[in-house]
Write a protein that holds these residues in place. Structure first.
Motif, PDB file in Angstrom:
ATOM      1  N   LEU A   1      -2.956  20.851  -2.035  1.00 40.05           N
ATOM      2  CA  LEU A   1      -3.209  19.862  -2.457  1.00 40.05           C
ATOM      3  C   LEU A   1      -2.937  18.690  -2.567  1.00 40.05           C
ATOM      4  N   ALA A   2      -1.768  18.506  -1.427  1.00 38.80           N
ATOM      5  CA  ALA A   2      -1.139  17.240  -1.350  1.00 38.80           C
ATOM      6  C   ALA A   2      -1.754  15.824  -0.398  1.00 38.80           C
ATOM      7  N   ASP A   3      -1.344  15.472  -0.787  1.00 32.33           N
ATOM      8  CA  ASP A   3      -2.257  14.217   0.201  1.00 32.33           C
ATOM      9  C   ASP A   3      -0.734  12.954   1.393  1.00 32.33           C
ATOM     10  N   ILE A   4      -1.368  12.963   1.950  1.00 31.34           N
ATOM     11  CA  ILE A   4      -0.273  12.587   2.887  1.00 31.34           C
ATOM     12  C   ILE A   4       0.047  10.228   2.306  1.00 31.34           C
ATOM     13  N   ASP A   5       1.528  10.152   1.898  1.00 31.53           N
ATOM     14  CA  ASP A   5       1.552   9.027   1.417  1.00 31.53           C
ATOM     15  C   ASP A   5       2.158   7.970   2.210  1.00 31.53           C
ATOM     16  N   VAL A   6       1.459   7.284   3.181  1.00 31.06           N
ATOM     17  CA  VAL A   6       2.927   6.052   4.207  1.00 31.06           C
ATOM     18  C   VAL A   6       2.339   5.334   3.626  1.00 31.06           C
ATOM     19  N   GLU A   7       3.985   4.303   3.943  1.00 27.02           N
ATOM     20  CA  GLU A   7       4.067   2.759   3.613  1.00 27.02           C
ATOM     21  C   GLU A   7       4.449   2.449   4.672  1.00 27.02           C
ATOM     22  N   VAL A   8       4.345   0.800   5.287  1.00 26.39           N
ATOM     23  CA  VAL A   8       4.367   0.190   6.661  1.00 26.39           C
ATOM     24  C   VAL A   8       5.503  -1.166   5.990  1.00 26.39           C
ATOM     25  N   VAL A   9       7.010  -1.214   6.763  1.00 24.25           N
ATOM     26  CA  VAL A   9       7.247  -2.405   6.383  1.00 24.25           C
ATOM     27  C   VAL A   9       7.492  -3.054   7.605  1.00 24.25           C
ATOM     28  N   LEU A  10       6.787  -3.885   7.590  1.00 29.21           N
ATOM     29  CA  LEU A  10       7.123  -4.610   9.641  1.00 29.21           C
ATOM     30  C   LEU A  10       7.866  -5.656   9.305  1.00 29.21           C
ATOM     31  N   SER A  11       8.937  -6.411  10.365  1.00 38.98           N
ATOM     32  CA  SER A  11       9.474  -6.969  10.056  1.00 38.98           C
ATOM     33  C   SER A  11       8.738  -8.970   9.904  1.00 38.98           C
ATOM     34  N   PRO A  12       9.727  -9.043   9.456  1.00 36.40           N
ATOM     35  CA  PRO A  12       9.150 -10.714   9.480  1.00 36.40           C
ATOM     36  C   PRO A  12       8.393 -11.728  10.912  1.00 36.40           C
ATOM     37  N   SER A  13       7.924 -12.126  10.596  1.00 37.37           N
ATOM     38  CA  SER A  13       7.058 -12.694  11.772  1.00 37.37           C
ATOM     39  C   SER A  13       6.330 -13.499  11.182  1.00 37.37           C
ATOM     40  N   ALA A  14       6.381 -14.733  12.294  1.00 37.47           N
ATOM     41  CA  ALA A  14       4.893 -15.501  11.780  1.00 37.47           C
ATOM     42  C   ALA A  14       3.512 -15.178  11.560  1.00 37.47           C
ATOM     43  N   GLY A  15       3.512 -14.523  12.245  1.00 33.25           N
ATOM     44  CA  GLY A  15       2.651 -13.560  12.818  1.00 33.25           C
ATOM     45  C   GLY A  15       2.225 -11.954  11.495  1.00 33.25           C
ATOM     46  N   ALA A  16       2.569 -12.101  10.749  1.00 33.74           N
ATOM     47  CA  ALA A  16       2.818 -11.429   9.131  1.00 33.74           C
ATOM     48  C   ALA A  16       1.488 -10.573   8.829  1.00 33.74           C
ATOM     49  N   THR A  17       0.830 -11.785   8.596  1.00 33.07           N
ATOM     50  CA  THR A  17      -0.169 -11.156   7.736  1.00 33.07           C
ATOM     51  C   THR A  17      -1.421 -10.485   9.090  1.00 33.07           C
ATOM     52  N   ASP A  18      -0.944 -11.294  10.653  1.00 26.34           N
ATOM     53  CA  ASP A  18      -2.270 -10.768  10.980  1.00 26.34           C
ATOM     54  C   ASP A  18      -1.946  -9.342  11.434  1.00 26.34           C
ATOM     55  N   ALA A  19      -0.778  -8.567  11.357  1.00 25.86           N
ATOM     56  CA  ALA A  19       0.050  -7.521  11.308  1.00 25.86           C
ATOM     57  C   ALA A  19      -0.411  -6.556  10.408  1.00 25.86           C
ATOM     58  N   ARG A  20      -0.172  -6.534   9.109  1.00 29.66           N
ATOM     59  CA  ARG A  20      -0.962  -6.220   8.299  1.00 29.66           C
ATOM     60  C   ARG A  20      -2.437  -6.023   8.072  1.00 29.66           C
ATOM     61  N   GLU A  21      -3.251  -7.298   8.791  1.00 23.52           N
ATOM     62  CA  GLU A  21      -4.753  -6.186   8.812  1.00 23.52           C
ATOM     63  C   GLU A  21      -5.390  -5.812  10.280  1.00 23.52           C
ATOM     64  N   ARG A  22      -4.391  -5.250  10.605  1.00 23.24           N
ATOM     65  CA  ARG A  22      -4.610  -4.917  12.116  1.00 23.24           C
ATOM     66  C   ARG A  22      -4.122  -3.220  11.712  1.00 23.24           C
ATOM     67  N   VAL A  23      -3.098  -3.242  10.802  1.00 18.40           N
ATOM     68  CA  VAL A  23      -2.927  -1.316  10.660  1.00 18.40           C
ATOM     69  C   VAL A  23      -3.400  -1.506   9.225  1.00 18.40           C
TER      70      VAL A  23
END
Length: 533
Positions: A60-82
């Motif tokens: 019944l359980a599902d897998i809930d994963v949270e991702v935390v990225l290091s601060p960087s100028a490319g954080a927005t692009d990294a979010r989209e890649r994930v």
């Protein structure tokens, strides 16, 4: 086949296979986390939910994963890649992916820290001007989702690291105001799931959801009243039996159901929903009692009995009279439908068939609304239509309760997040960000842009009236445009395009925008309303 596997996992969960199933979940979680963050230096992943707390039921359980990225100028692009990698997982495993993996939230570390200390009602109020969560250029859907449901003890309270470097996770505030707001947002979330269960009662997880519909309101009540944390759902039910003995039968039913889950019983929605409703009413009443000492600000409502409503999504199919819907979401989020509406309908709010019928009656336009002891329920299928609207009480939606009672003033409680001062500041912040993002260029020639300019006008007018010490809220498009001094051509054009959705005359939209931008709330150096005492 899938249901057979679920049955097998549940039935063997208390035997020698228990360790094997947990190992399988851990391997799947780590593999999934490693894949979605592949090539992202410094990224950390965390497990949340029942797998992190140890209460997971394999199958019944599902897998809930949270991702935390290091601060960087490319954080927005990294979010989209994930996020793109996660979409590939869902495509590659169309059935298992939907069942097993929940959408991961992706945050940059500093952004997570800021969001975790606030809720959607208070976001950015510690800044001048306040920040925007819905309409600005810096809007992120994952941040907004976290703000709309920060969880009782904070979003990162029970996260467990899966991969990547250890990093400090933010602590959520535990003061009385923060506990009140988190408890209410948590109740909103579970009513959304309750409506969804009524529409789809035979899904494999519905019986488990029934346990949550009793455990979660008591967890919220314990947190609200005493700041007491329940270790898990079973612990919450046992504490509820002790602390709320008048609801002991409900807690016993939920505990018995939890014990029976390995047999995948039929979901007892008809039995559990009355318990959930009573506990929700109990929580709503407790909130009302707690905001009372702070007092209220009377806000005059303009056009409380409108002759016409500019309904952007067509007409109401029922016979009940329509009432303008001007709740917090309508005032602040401004997402394209200023003349929203609801209609109070008859029905048993604890009957799954009634809730299912109302939830599927309309997929747009006015909301059929059930009134019960101190609550308004607006059934809708899972999705954006429900957001912040599934359940309301007088403290959270004073305008709807005033209009339903035939009053021309609404009583906004003088508490953080729900006061008219905080509501006005949040509304202006959102609309100022939207206007700024489009500064110097023509607005899109669509109805949505026209509508957001009108909600921006309403936000600016409310802000000005509160600052002047005479709070006034126009509840319709017509009242808003009249107070703004807009031309009759603008009003007529809005009504026409609300029905036809034909692109409006760009000159009229620009005329309206110019009038809105001249309001003191948006012009020059904007002053900032003080928070409610």
């Amino acid at each position: 086949m899938l249901r057979f596997v679920q049955h097998l996992m549940l039935r063997t969960n208390r035997g020698p296979m228990r360790a094997l199933w947990r190992l399988a979940y851990r391997i799947a979680a780590r593999g999934f986390a490693a894949y979605v963050t592949r090539g992202e230096p410094g990224a950390s992943t965390y497990l949340r939910g029942t797998l992190a707390s140890g209460e997971a039921l394999p199958g019944l359980a599902d897998i809930d994963v949270e991702v935390v990225l290091s601060p960087s100028a490319g954080a927005t692009d990294a979010r989209e890649r994930v996020r793109a990698r996660f979409r590939r997982v869902r495509r590659a495993l169309p059935v298992l992916g939907d069942l097993l993996f929940d959408w991961p939230s992706v945050f940059e570390q500093d952004d997570l820290a800021r969001a975790a200390s606030q809720t959607i009602f208070t976001y950015g109020l510690d800044r001048t001007p306040p920040a925007a969560a819905y309409l600005g250029a810096d809007v992120d859907a994952h941040r907004t989702r976290l703000l709309e449901r920060p969880e009782l003890y904070g979003p990162a309270h029970a996260w467990k690291r899966l991969t990547g470097p250890a990093r400090p996770l933010p602590e959520a505030p535990h003061d009385a105001d923060s506990r009140r707001l988190a408890a209410w947002l948590e109740l909103q979330n579970w009513w959304r799931w309750a409506f969804d269960a009524c529409v789809h009662p035979h899904r494999p997880r519905t019986a488990h959801l029934c346990v949550k519909l009793v455990a979660e309101p008591v967890r919220a009540w314990l947190w609200l009243v005493d700041g007491e944390r329940a270790g898990g759902r079973v612990a919450a039910l046992e504490l509820g039996r002790e602390r709320l003995p008048e609801h002991a039968a409900a807690f016993e039913r939920a505990l018995d159901l939890y014990a029976a889950l390995p047999a995948m019983p039929e979901p007892p929605l008809a039995t559990i929903l009355p318990d959930f409703l009573e506990l929700s009413e109990r929580l709503g009443g407790e909130i009302a009692r707690r905001v009372e000492p702070a007092g209220f600000t009377e806000v005059r409502l303009t056009d409380t009995e409108p002759r016409t409503l500019a309904l952007a999504h067509g007409r109401w199919r029922g016979e009940e009279p329509l009432v303008p819907l001007v709740d917090w979401r309508a005032l602040v989020a401004g997402q394209g439908e200023p003349d929203e509406a609801f209609a109070i309908v008859e029905g048993d709010a604890s009957d799954p068939a009634v809730l299912a019928a109302l939830a599927t009656a309309q997929d747009r336009g006015p909301y059929p609304t059930l009134c019960t002891h101190g609550l308004m329920l607006r059934p809708a299928p899972m999705g954006g239509r429900q957001t912040l609207r599934a359940a309301q009480c007088a403290a959270t939606d004073p305008v709807s309760f005033a209009l339903a009672a035939g009053r021309s003033t609404a009583r906004f409680p003088n508490v953080r997040g729900w006061s008219i001062q905080d509501t006005a500041r949040r509304a202006v912040a959102e609309h100022a960000a939207w206007l700024a993002a489009r500064s110097g260029r023509s607005l899109d020639r669509d109805f949505a842009a026209f509508a957001v300019v009108v909600t921006a006008a309403r936000a600016g007018l409310v802000w000005g009236s509160v600052e002047a010490g005479e709070p006034e809220l126009p509840v319709t498009v017509d009242a808003t445009l009249e107070l703004l001094g807009a031309s009759e051509a603008v009003r007529a054009s809005y009504h026409e395009h609300a029905v036809s959705w034909v692109p409006p005359d760009a000159r009229l939209v620009e005329e309206l925008r110019a009038a809105v931008e001249r309001l003191p709330a948006y012009a020059g150096e904007r002053r900032t309303l003080a928070p409610a005492p």
